[in-house]
Design an enzyme around this catalytic site. Structure first.
Site, PDB file in Angstrom:
ATOM      1  N   LYS A 122       0.845  -1.197   0.000  1.00 34.22           N
ATOM      2  CA  LYS A 122       0.000   0.000   0.000  1.00 34.22           C
ATOM      3  C   LYS A 122       0.880   1.246   0.000  1.00 34.22           C
ATOM      4  O   LYS A 122       1.500   1.595   0.985  1.00 34.22           O
ATOM      5  CB  LYS A 122      -0.926   0.049   1.215  1.00 34.22           C
ATOM      6  CG  LYS A 122      -2.028   1.083   0.978  1.00 34.22           C
ATOM      7  CD  LYS A 122      -2.561   1.745   2.224  1.00 34.22           C
ATOM      8  CE  LYS A 122      -1.721   2.855   2.773  1.00 34.22           C
ATOM      9  NZ  LYS A 122      -1.675   4.085   1.981  1.00 34.22           N
ATOM     10  N   CYS A 177      13.754  10.530   6.769  1.00 35.95           N
ATOM     11  CA  CYS A 177      13.679   9.986   8.134  1.00 35.95           C
ATOM     12  C   CYS A 177      15.010  10.119   8.856  1.00 35.95           C
ATOM     13  O   CYS A 177      15.045  10.337  10.055  1.00 35.95           O
ATOM     14  CB  CYS A 177      13.227   8.531   8.092  1.00 35.95           C
ATOM     15  SG  CYS A 177      14.188   7.541   6.949  1.00 35.95           S
ATOM     16  N   GLU A 188      10.488  15.642  15.443  1.00 31.64           N
ATOM     17  CA  GLU A 188      10.745  15.585  14.008  1.00 31.64           C
ATOM     18  C   GLU A 188       9.877  16.613  13.278  1.00 31.64           C
ATOM     19  O   GLU A 188       8.657  16.649  13.456  1.00 31.64           O
ATOM     20  CB  GLU A 188      10.410  14.175  13.508  1.00 31.64           C
ATOM     21  CG  GLU A 188      10.690  13.982  12.034  1.00 31.64           C
ATOM     22  CD  GLU A 188      10.521  12.526  11.598  1.00 31.64           C
ATOM     23  OE1 GLU A 188       9.440  11.967  11.809  1.00 31.64           O
ATOM     24  OE2 GLU A 188      11.483  11.967  11.041  1.00 31.64           O
ATOM     25  N   GLU A 225      10.168   1.154  10.378  1.00 30.92           N
ATOM     26  CA  GLU A 225      11.209   2.162  10.186  1.00 30.92           C
ATOM     27  C   GLU A 225      10.523   3.501  10.388  1.00 30.92           C
ATOM     28  O   GLU A 225       9.730   3.930   9.547  1.00 30.92           O
ATOM     29  CB  GLU A 225      11.814   2.028   8.786  1.00 30.92           C
ATOM     30  CG  GLU A 225      13.211   2.568   8.718  1.00 30.92           C
ATOM     31  CD  GLU A 225      13.264   4.020   8.312  1.00 30.92           C
ATOM     32  OE1 GLU A 225      12.967   4.876   9.185  1.00 30.92           O
ATOM     33  OE2 GLU A 225      13.594   4.289   7.167  1.00 30.92           O
TER      34      GLU A 225
END
Ligand code: NAI
Ligand code: MG
Length: 493
Positions: A179, A288, A387, A254
């Protein structure tokens, strides 16, 4: 342009059961690129059943690694044959500059070739003897595919993130339901076309774009899935882990980071500026592993900031298709708003905004944000710890190695870290003390298909890429044989 109105399930293009679509947008022009088929629970169920059948009854898991490698290499070639077109599609859907998209597509093809090699190696390494202390028995450990894998991927490296999961899964002999992100679904659907042309058997790879709650959630909850692989945000990762907990699915996650970059005063100032910028402005900072927290030793702090601002202000922003552009728009209005809010918050928290952090002049369309540099960022501030996922770097001075390490490791994340110094002994020492899954010395971000990738702490579970990536999709079976002529003699003496 190809049509994206259908899902790829069981080797066929089919309309979603409920007939829904969603729009994908070009973040540079804000125009709708195309409507895309939207999978819902019913389609996910069909896709998982197709993958299940392909795994339980189809040829793919039974084929030798060398036979699978032939198909994987054809996929790699299929990607290379359409490199420019795929890169341009990535630019339109994601916003990144073309040279970066070309880089991604090259890596995507390389990833399929790499796992083709590992699939071949598996033929020799599949079964290994296990030395038992009891000589009456002989035992082997055998690697087998984990089964049907579900992959849910993000929008920052759309086709590459698909490859990081699809290539090792297929190499291992798994079947998969992929997906893609609703923000960048197009290249994953192209991957389905390429895999189909490469002769991948029906049901081995199914591609079902859709929204997170409508398509991602039912995939993560589906009892027909043996393994879930996810890349994305910590809150969604946590939700997926909870869904997986119900029937003890094997997972790899992750997730994000707030990765530190420690720059010692003996560093070359231009090298430091170059890698700091690459660490946070590459791919618009939507990375990331971005080194978004920079610690600079006091003696170098002021001159480095000056040079960093000077070079950053010259960074060319624009349409990713334009030559010389090094920073495109952010992926979506949502991400644009989130980054601008983070900048406002940083200023409120007392950090010094040295440059950027706003819509650049002359851009009345597109989700563009000028690269921002915050100095003297308080250690307990939100922007130092959370983040942002945009072109915003937070910088603080430090005095000595111990202080830098303490500050670098003081995070709930642990994806990546970087250290720069001319003193190699110091670099090696610091690298070993940093609590992160990936540590760069005298650079930040270069990523290699051969090397393990993944995070400590809340940055994730498990490792992708390299042989570690293949092991994500393998189970280990013990086969033990009783060789002795002697009866066991427990019940029947
Ligand atoms: P997200 O983590 O929500 O989305 C990633 C994928 O998960 C997409 O395919 C999405 O459709 C799917 N998803 C969403 N909700 C789901 C659910 N309930 N169950 C199953 N799948 C679901 O990330 P999003 O919303 O695109 O971005 C939010 C923030 O996440 C970003 O601002 C950034 O900080 C972080 N992020 C981190 C990434 C990384 O590589 N570590 C990649 C993308 C985002
Ligand atoms: Mg898009």
């Amino acid at each position: 342009m190809n049509s994206y109105h259908q899902l790829y399930i069981n080797g066929q293009w089919q309309s979603p059961v409920k007939g829904g679509t969603f729009e994908t947008v070009d973040p540079c022009s804000e125009a709708v690129i195309t409507q895309v088929a939207a999978a819902t629970t019913e389609d996910i169920d069909l896709a998982v059943k197709a993958a299940r059948q392909a795994f339980d009854e189809g040829p793919w898991p039974q084929m030798s690694g060398s036979e699978r490698a032939v198909v994987l290499r054809r996929i790699a070639q299929g990607i290379r044959d359409r490199e420019q077109e795929l890169a341009e599609l990535e630019v339109r859907d994601n916003g990144k500059p073309l040279p970066e998209a070309l880089w991604d597509i090259g890596d995507t093809a390389g990833c399929f070739d790499f796992y083709a090699d590992l699939a071949e190696d598996l033929d020799d390494q599949r079964e290994q003897p296990v030395a038992l202390a009891d000589e009456r028995f002989t035992s082997i450990a055998r690697k087998e595919p984990v089964g049907v894998a579900g992959a849910i991927i993000p929008w920052n490296f759309p086709m590459l993130m698909a490859a990081w999961k699809v290539a090792p899964a297929l190499a291992a002999g798994c079947c998969m339901v992929l997906k893609p992100s609703e923000l960048t679904p197009l290249t994953a659907l192209e991957l389905a076309r390429i895999a189909d042309h490469a002769g991948l058997p029906a049901g081995v790879l199914n591609v079902v774009p859709g929204l997170g709650p409508d398509a991602g959630a039912p995939l993560s909850e589906h009892p027909g899935i043996d393994k879930l692989a996810f890349t994305g945000s910590v809150p969604t990762g946590s939700r997926i882990m909870q869904a997986a907990a119900r029937d003890i699915k094997n997972i790899s996650l992750e997730l994000g980071g707030k990765s530190p970059f420690i720059v010692f005063a003996d560093s070359d100032i231009d090298a430091a500026v170059e890698w700091i910028m690459f660490g946070i402005f590459w791919n618009q900072g939507e990375v990331c592993s971005a080194t978004s927290r920079v610690l600079v030793q006091r003696e170098l702090y002021e001159p480095l900031l000056k040079r960093l601002v000077e070079v950053t202000e010259k960074l060319r922003i624009g349409d990713g298709m334009e030559e010389g552009v090094l920073l495109g728009p952010l992926v979506s209005k949502g991400q644009y708003d989130k980054v601008l809010q983070a900048v406002a918050r940083g200023s409120e928290e007392g950090a010094q905004l040295l440059c950027g952090g706003a819509r650049p002049a002359g851009f009345d369309k597109g989700f563009f944000v000028q690269p921002a540099i915050f100095a003297d960022v308080p250690e307990d501030s939100w922007i130092w710890n959370e983040e942002i996922f945009g072109p915003v770097v937070c910088i603080r001075p430090f005095d000595d190695e111990a202080q830098a390490l303490r500050s670098a490791n003081d995070s709930r994340f642990g994806l990546a870290a970087a250290v720069m110094s001319k003193d190699m002994e110091r670099c090696e020492r610091v690298a070993r003390k940093l609590r992160a899954g990936i540590v760069w010395i005298n650079c930040s971000q270069p990523t290699f298909t051969e090397a393990p990738w993944g995070g400590y702490k809340q940055s994730g579970i498990g490792r992708e890429l390299g042989e570690w990536g293949l092991h994500n999709y393998l189970e280990t079976k013990q086969i033990t044989r009783y060789d002795s002529e002697q009866p066991w003699g427990w019940y029947i003496k």
